[in-house]
Write an enzyme that holds these catalytic residues in place. Sequence first.
Site: not given
Ligand code: OSB
Ligand code: MG
Length: 371
Positions: A138, A164, A166, A191, A216, A241, A265, A293
């Site tokens: 991510s 992925k 953001k 995401d 996402e 999510d 999660k 994560g």
């Molecule tokens: O939406 O998946 C998410 C990190 C913090 C809060 C929300 C998210 C995330 C990530 C990080 O996408 C995933 C990771 O731990 O590498």
């Molecule tokens: Mg997410």
Amino acid sequence: MGIKVDRIILRHIRMPLVHFFETSFGRTYERDIILVELNADGISGWGEVTAGENPFYNEEWTGSIWPLLIHHVSPRVLNYEFASPAEVGKRTSHIRGHNMARGGLEAAFWDLQARINNEPLWKTIGGGTRKEIACGVSIGIQDSVEQLLEKIAVELAAGYQRIKIKIKPGWDVDVIRRVRERFPEIKLMADANSAYTLQETDRLKKLDEFYLMMIEQPLAHDDIIDHAVLQAKLQTPICLDECIRSAHHAEQAIRLQACRIINIKLGRVAGFAGAKAVHDICAENGIPVWCGGMLESGIGRAHNIALSTLPNFVLPGDVSASRRYWKRDIISPAIEVSTKGTILVSDQPGFGYELDTDYLEHLVVRRETLQ
Ligand code: OSB
Ligand code: MG
């Protein structure tokens, strides 16, 4: 024989991230993490609470976890005999919300049970379908598209199987277009962490052009219905999510066709029992899942690896190497990813790694022992 905990030790640790992580709700430079240690007859089980530093991803944050565990969770579980860790969640299910606080403690019960049985955690939770799990990364919002492209190149070179990124309004269509121009063939997804509304449907429809694996959580954190409306208009599969906090939510989302994929999660669904229930509903309905994560330390990461050995975790997850987040992790060895983009599942008892106790204690900013 049941499982009975005679002491709970809470630790609040502070760990600097190697690089800031930016989502649609802001940047994180260091993590404040609550760890739960459970003792039973001299054996310890460990869990990590996956809440963030602010109540932005969901309502929980480091500051809400501490009193919730002390005043509402610990008194319900201390010296109480559970037939199985699967019963722990029910004992605190009268608490509204706070799944991450409850889930961090629940996960510690499973780790404790695994250590009592002297077996790996994946076995205790009923996993073990695979010996290696598939990893994606991510990548947070960057200061420039060039930086993003560079980061993607580095992760692909390391072997990661899917990328992925953001997104948020203003960092979406044009950014993804450039990523696709440079990397036409990769498994790519986006995401949004709830940054859009149905009003922006046309903008989101433009993403169909880029054949993403999924988008996402584009819409509100608590709105399954609008996602159903959006999914009917998008070719790109929606992955939920934030919306999925229980098996019941998963069942409703599937029934409404609000998504075609679900990210699980551990904390968000209150621990392994919740995660397994969501996993099973998805499997029954042909909905693939993957492990999300929350910028976890090694303990949470190791729990995620065990979870990812359940059969329906068929898509690469966000579980990646320790070094992407930490200069030094609190477990040893650090979690490593192979050049094929996989993590080998440990056969050691419990979550499968040693704790780096010296470093862990060095990071503690507050501690509480309950007995
Ligand atoms: O939406 O998946 C998410 C990190 C913090 C809060 C929300 C998210 C995330 C990530 C990080 O996408 C995933 C990771 O731990 O590498
Ligand atoms: Mg997410």
